[in-house]
Design a protein around this motif. Structure first.
Motif, short mmCIF file in Angstrom:
data_model
loop_
_atom_site.label_atom_id
_atom_site.label_comp_id
_atom_site.label_asym_id
_atom_site.label_seq_id
_atom_site.Cartn_x
_atom_site.Cartn_y
_atom_site.Cartn_z
N VAL A 37 0.87 -1.70 -0.17
CA VAL A 37 0.05 0.37 0.14
C VAL A 37 0.63 1.21 0.13
CG1 VAL A 37 -1.50 1.42 1.26
CG2 VAL A 37 -1.90 -1.32 0.80
N TYR A 38 1.68 1.37 0.26
CA TYR A 38 3.09 2.87 0.61
C TYR A 38 3.18 2.42 -0.30
CZ TYR A 38 6.64 5.03 2.16
OH TYR A 38 7.59 6.47 2.27
N ALA A 39 3.46 2.19 -1.35
CA ALA A 39 3.59 1.97 -2.78
C ALA A 39 3.00 2.97 -3.56
CB ALA A 39 4.35 1.26 -3.88
N TYR A 40 1.51 1.86 -3.48
CA TYR A 40 0.67 2.92 -4.41
C TYR A 40 -0.54 4.19 -3.81
CZ TYR A 40 1.82 -1.94 -7.03
OH TYR A 40 2.38 -2.48 -7.68
N LEU A 41 -0.21 3.80 -2.39
CA LEU A 41 -1.20 4.51 -1.68
C LEU A 41 -0.67 5.85 -1.50
CD1 LEU A 41 -4.83 3.00 -0.84
CD2 LEU A 41 -3.98 4.25 -3.29
N GLY A 42 0.31 5.53 -0.23
CA GLY A 42 1.44 6.66 0.14
C GLY A 42 1.58 6.06 1.93
N LYS A 43 2.11 6.49 2.60
CA LYS A 43 2.65 7.07 3.83
C LYS A 43 1.05 6.57 4.46
CE LYS A 43 4.86 9.28 7.55
NZ LYS A 43 5.49 10.06 8.36
N GLN A 44 0.44 7.44 4.86
CA GLN A 44 -1.16 7.15 5.96
C GLN A 44 -1.60 6.00 5.51
OE1 GLN A 44 0.34 9.73 7.41
NE2 GLN A 44 -1.97 9.56 8.33
N ALA A 45 -1.92 5.48 4.28
CA ALA A 45 -2.39 4.44 3.84
C ALA A 45 -1.59 3.25 4.71
CB ALA A 45 -2.80 4.10 1.94
N TYR A 46 -0.46 3.20 4.38
CA TYR A 46 0.62 2.21 4.51
C TYR A 46 0.45 2.31 6.10
CZ TYR A 46 3.99 -0.55 6.04
OH TYR A 46 4.92 -1.71 6.70
N LEU A 47 0.58 2.98 7.00
CA LEU A 47 0.96 3.39 8.65
C LEU A 47 -0.73 3.05 8.91
CD1 LEU A 47 2.44 6.23 9.18
CD2 LEU A 47 3.20 4.77 9.74
N GLN A 48 -1.93 2.68 8.51
CA GLN A 48 -3.38 2.19 8.64
C GLN A 48 -3.11 1.19 8.70
OE1 GLN A 48 -6.31 4.25 5.99
NE2 GLN A 48 -6.85 6.20 7.69
N VAL A 49 -2.82 -0.05 7.63
CA VAL A 49 -2.08 -0.94 7.72
C VAL A 49 -1.93 -1.97 8.85
CG1 VAL A 49 -1.78 -2.79 5.60
CG2 VAL A 49 -3.29 -1.20 4.99
N ALA A 50 -0.46 -0.54 8.67
CA ALA A 50 0.29 -1.49 9.84
C ALA A 50 0.23 -1.94 11.07
CB ALA A 50 1.11 -1.02 9.52
N GLU A 51 -0.89 -0.12 11.32
CA GLU A 51 -2.09 -0.48 12.18
C GLU A 51 -2.54 -1.72 12.63
OE1 GLU A 51 -4.35 2.29 15.42
OE2 GLU A 51 -3.63 3.25 13.48
N CYS A 52 -3.22 -1.98 12.13
CA CYS A 52 -4.25 -2.98 11.32
C CYS A 52 -3.64 -4.27 11.77
CB CYS A 52 -4.93 -3.56 10.58
SG CYS A 52 -6.17 -2.02 9.98
N PHE A 53 -2.37 -5.23 10.96
CA PHE A 53 -1.40 -6.14 11.15
C PHE A 53 -1.13 -5.82 12.79
CE2 PHE A 53 2.18 -8.25 11.42
CZ PHE A 53 2.02 -9.27 10.62
N THR A 54 -0.70 -4.96 13.37
CA THR A 54 0.27 -5.09 14.62
C THR A 54 -1.20 -5.55 15.88
OG1 THR A 54 0.60 -2.35 15.09
CG2 THR A 54 2.20 -2.98 14.55
N THR A 55 -2.69 -4.58 15.38
CA THR A 55 -3.57 -4.63 17.15
C THR A 55 -3.96 -6.10 16.66
OG1 THR A 55 -3.62 -2.85 16.40
CG2 THR A 55 -5.56 -3.80 17.58
N GLU A 56 -4.03 -7.35 15.21
CA GLU A 56 -4.57 -8.36 14.66
C GLU A 56 -3.55 -9.14 15.51
OE1 GLU A 56 -7.92 -10.46 13.84
OE2 GLU A 56 -8.08 -8.07 14.69
N PHE A 57 -2.57 -8.99 14.80
CA PHE A 57 -2.15 -9.79 15.03
C PHE A 57 -0.73 -10.58 16.55
CE2 PHE A 57 -2.52 -11.13 10.50
CZ PHE A 57 -1.99 -12.07 10.12
N GLN A 58 -1.62 -9.02 17.34
CA GLN A 58 -1.07 -9.00 18.36
C GLN A 58 -1.53 -9.86 19.58
OE1 GLN A 58 0.29 -5.83 20.37
NE2 GLN A 58 1.61 -6.45 21.74
#
Length: 128
Positions: A37-58
């Motif tokens: 997502v970082y490459a296609y939609l930018g930093k903010q979108a990537y940070l949201q995906v990364a936050e979801c990943f960390t929350t869900e997989f933790q």
């Protein structure tokens, strides 16, 4: 030389509270954001995906030891895709190797994946 120094500093400070920018992940071993997502939609979108990943997989990680073998295999399959989405390619590749071993009825060690997942979560939590 600069790349080697940067990797050394990352290993020394891994898990510490120092923050990093998403594009710095591209310089860390095991990460590549080129197809995320970082490459296609930018930093903010990537940070949201990364936050979801960390929350869900933790959350899932805290429950993982109680899973059946079938549920562990599903966990690994989901982790393979999700880790690829955040650019944690080394983790995604290790999940793929795990799946191949399971399919070939070989012995597997999910604890290694859990340890790698913890490191990825710690790294992604440092993103700003």
């Amino acid at each position: 030389m600069f790349h080697a120094i940067k990797q050394f500093c990352y290993r020394v400070f891994e898990g510490k509270s120092s923050t990093i920018e998403p594009d710095e992940l591209n310089h860390m071993e095991g990460y590549n954001l080129d197809e995320t997502v970082y490459a296609y939609l930018g930093k903010q979108a990537y940070l949201q995906v990364a936050e979801c990943f960390t929350t869900e997989f933790q959350r899932k990680l805290s429950e993982a030891k109680q899973l059946s073998e079938k549920e562990k295999n599903a966990f690994v399959h989901n982790l393979k895709s999700a880790s690829g989405n955040v650019g944690a390619l080394a983790l995604s590749q290790h999940c793929e190797e795990y799946e191949k071993r399971v399919h070939q009825n070989e012995e597997v060690n999910i604890e290694r994946l859990f340890d790698e997942l913890k490191k990825v979560i710690a790294t992604l939590k440092r993103l700003t």
